[in-house]
Design a protein around this motif. Structure first.
Motif, PDB file in Angstrom:
ATOM      1  N   UNK A 113       0.588  -1.041   0.341  1.00  0.00           N
ATOM      2  CA  UNK A 113      -0.122  -0.212  -0.386  1.00  0.00           C
ATOM      3  C   UNK A 113       0.587   1.381  -0.700  1.00  0.00           C
ATOM      4  N   UNK A 114       2.125   0.891   0.731  1.00  0.00           N
ATOM      5  CA  UNK A 114       3.141   2.435   0.213  1.00  0.00           C
ATOM      6  C   UNK A 114       3.765   2.663  -1.178  1.00  0.00           C
ATOM      7  N   UNK A 115       2.976   4.010  -1.942  1.00  0.00           N
ATOM      8  CA  UNK A 115       2.829   4.701  -2.942  1.00  0.00           C
ATOM      9  C   UNK A 115       3.960   5.127  -3.417  1.00  0.00           C
ATOM     10  N   UNK A 116       3.880   6.033  -4.500  1.00  0.00           N
ATOM     11  CA  UNK A 116       5.715   5.663  -5.213  1.00  0.00           C
ATOM     12  C   UNK A 116       6.142   7.373  -4.533  1.00  0.00           C
ATOM     13  N   UNK A 154       7.696  -2.601  -7.395  1.00  0.00           N
ATOM     14  CA  UNK A 154       7.199  -1.955  -8.520  1.00  0.00           C
ATOM     15  C   UNK A 154       7.721  -0.979  -8.867  1.00  0.00           C
ATOM     16  N   UNK A 155       6.739  -0.111  -7.563  1.00  0.00           N
ATOM     17  CA  UNK A 155       6.679   1.183  -6.996  1.00  0.00           C
ATOM     18  C   UNK A 155       7.959   1.882  -6.821  1.00  0.00           C
ATOM     19  N   UNK A 156       8.688   0.948  -5.823  1.00  0.00           N
ATOM     20  CA  UNK A 156       9.637   1.901  -5.495  1.00  0.00           C
ATOM     21  C   UNK A 156      10.758   2.264  -7.520  1.00  0.00           C
ATOM     22  N   UNK A 212      -2.553  -6.750 -12.906  1.00  0.00           N
ATOM     23  CA  UNK A 212      -2.120  -6.044 -13.986  1.00  0.00           C
ATOM     24  C   UNK A 212      -2.426  -4.966 -13.684  1.00  0.00           C
ATOM     25  N   UNK A 213      -2.689  -4.154 -12.288  1.00  0.00           N
ATOM     26  CA  UNK A 213      -2.428  -2.687 -11.605  1.00  0.00           C
ATOM     27  C   UNK A 213      -0.219  -2.569 -11.882  1.00  0.00           C
ATOM     28  N   UNK A 214       0.028  -3.689 -11.645  1.00  0.00           N
ATOM     29  CA  UNK A 214       1.416  -3.772 -11.045  1.00  0.00           C
ATOM     30  C   UNK A 214       1.984  -3.789 -12.921  1.00  0.00           C
ATOM     31  N   UNK A 215       1.256  -4.340 -13.713  1.00  0.00           N
ATOM     32  CA  UNK A 215       2.267  -4.781 -15.173  1.00  0.00           C
ATOM     33  C   UNK A 215       2.101  -3.365 -15.572  1.00  0.00           C
ATOM     34  N   UNK A 220       4.582   1.399 -18.074  1.00  0.00           N
ATOM     35  CA  UNK A 220       5.109   2.735 -18.131  1.00  0.00           C
ATOM     36  C   UNK A 220       6.431   3.452 -18.378  1.00  0.00           C
ATOM     37  N   UNK A 221       7.129   2.515 -16.996  1.00  0.00           N
ATOM     38  CA  UNK A 221       7.918   2.972 -17.300  1.00  0.00           C
ATOM     39  C   UNK A 221       9.467   2.454 -17.838  1.00  0.00           C
ATOM     40  N   UNK A 222       9.173   0.927 -18.173  1.00  0.00           N
ATOM     41  CA  UNK A 222      10.173   0.526 -18.797  1.00  0.00           C
ATOM     42  C   UNK A 222      11.189   0.995 -19.406  1.00  0.00           C
ATOM     43  N   UNK A 223      11.951   0.603 -19.665  1.00  0.00           N
ATOM     44  CA  UNK A 223      13.090   1.170 -20.409  1.00  0.00           C
ATOM     45  C   UNK A 223      14.205   0.205 -21.391  1.00  0.00           C
ATOM     46  N   UNK A 224      13.984  -1.298 -20.149  1.00  0.00           N
ATOM     47  CA  UNK A 224      14.440  -2.488 -20.825  1.00  0.00           C
ATOM     48  C   UNK A 224      13.912  -3.550 -21.732  1.00  0.00           C
ATOM     49  N   UNK A 225      14.535  -4.174 -22.167  1.00  0.00           N
ATOM     50  CA  UNK A 225      13.994  -5.364 -22.592  1.00  0.00           C
ATOM     51  C   UNK A 225      14.590  -6.864 -22.306  1.00  0.00           C
TER      52      UNK A 225
END
Length: 373
Positions: A113-116, A154-156, A212-215, A220-225
């Protein structure tokens, strides 16, 4: 009631932990607690309890931290130095009996529940990596607990870009997310309505929703493939088709995640084509009735991939690949009557732009939605 001795502090904490846990499971946003005197009292008790060395009641401090994080929405950043280590300590328990698993689940849900917020890595990183890696090998956590550990991590990422390598290549988020949602999808009776009538959400559906929220946050932040991306989008598409008509929340989250994937260059257009994402959006646009949310996501998706396929490529190999993808999409869309479908939405674009937040970036120029092969 505590002051008047109508209820003991220990019983009040147990009750509030239960309330916070239920709030998280039902995804309720409640801002009243944040501005309450009880929230202030929790902060004071946690800070005081965290400073003590002798006679420290670790169980009480941990319970207070779990209540504070699960009931709240906004947090005082200085509280994390006490709360995160306390709760992580509980989450590190590896006993596989039902009581221990429940205790770990409650702890990880509170953390999720800890946000960004920016949190120092030394407070959690090695421990959360251990929790995730141990589960990957031994399967000791409940599905909800495992998802919650990932959701916290993921939020970190948003505030700590150094987490990318850990999440993508060390802990293999896309591989794990795909496996989890595929297994959960197979075990859900999507047409079952009894729980909805009683206002009860099936736990497996809840976990899919949280994945799905985490995905979506991840995409929306990923730059690694890496190659583990392949298959994730098709798995989301499968969940969408299973949930469509049976669970609006899940189907909307699937559409939103797939549209998010189109917005960022890490997922190439040819991958979305091979994974069936283009087909899915094309199918949706041809339905006789569509929710405005779906209309916007479909239009946004095709507008975005059209723009991406018009971009200049860096070398001849990329250009050849891009042109092949453009031709394949163009032929597919032409065969399915894509042009007529797009034009059919034109009259409602002004209405959508005027009435709904987020429609402002939808182009009124129909030619912008075509791939000029």
């Amino acid at each position: 009631m505590i002051e008047e001795k109508k209820i003991a502090m220990e019983n009040a904490i147990i009750l509030l932990k239960r309330v916070g846990h239920c709030k998280m499971l039902k995804n309720i946003w409640d801002l009243e607690f944040v501005y309450s005197l009880l929230n202030e009292r929790f902060e004071k008790m946690i800070i005081e309890g965290g400073k003590k060395d002798e006679g420290k009641n670790e169980k009480l401090v941990t319970d207070l931290c779990e209540c504070y994080l699960s009931l709240g929405f906004f947090f005082s950043p200085e509280m994390f130095s006490v709360c995160v280590p306390c709760i992580i300590k509980v989450a590190l328990k590896k006993e596989e009996n039902e009581e221990a698993q429940k205790e770990v689940e409650i702890a990880l849900i509170a953390l999720s529940n800890v946000g960004f917020y920016k949190i120092e890595q030394k407070l959690y990183l090695n421990e959360i990596k251990e929790i995730i890696k141990y589960h990957q090998e031994h399967r000791n956590l409940t599905r909800l607990a495992y998802q919650s550990a990932w959701q916290f991590l993921i939020k970190r990422w948003v505030k700590d870009k150094g987490m990318k390598e850990v999440i993508v290549n060390e802990l293999h988020f896309t591989r794990e997310a795909r496996r989890e949602i595929e297994e959960l999808k197979r075990n859900v009776d999507w047409k079952r309505k009894e729980e909805e009538k009683r206002g009860k959400k099936v736990k497996k559906v809840l976990v899919i929703e949280r994945w799905l929220n985490a995905i979506n946050d991840f995409l929306s932040e990923c730059t690694l493939w890496n190659e583990e991306f392949i298959g994730l989008l098709s798995s989301i598409a499968q969940v969408y088709r299973a949930a469509k008509g049976n669970n609006e929340v899940i189907s909307n989250k699937c559409i939103h995640s797939l549209r998010t994937a189109s917005d960022y260059g890490v997922v190439e257009v040819d991958v979305m084509l091979k994974e069936g994402v283009v087909d899915l959006f094309s199918e949706e646009m041809k339905r006789s009735t569509l929710e405005h949310f779906t209309v916007w996501n479909c239009l946004h998706f095709f507008l975005t991939i059209s723009e991406r396929l018009k971009e200049e490529e860096k070398d001849e190999t990329d250009e050849t690949k891009r042109n092949a993808t453009k031709m394949e999409i163009f032929e597919k869309m032409e065969e399915e009557g894509y042009e007529d479908v797009i034009i059919s939405f034109h009259k409602m674009l002004n209405f959508l732009k005027d009435q709904y937040y987020g429609f402002g970036n939808i182009s009124l120029n129909i030619s912008d939605y075509f791939v000029n092969a």
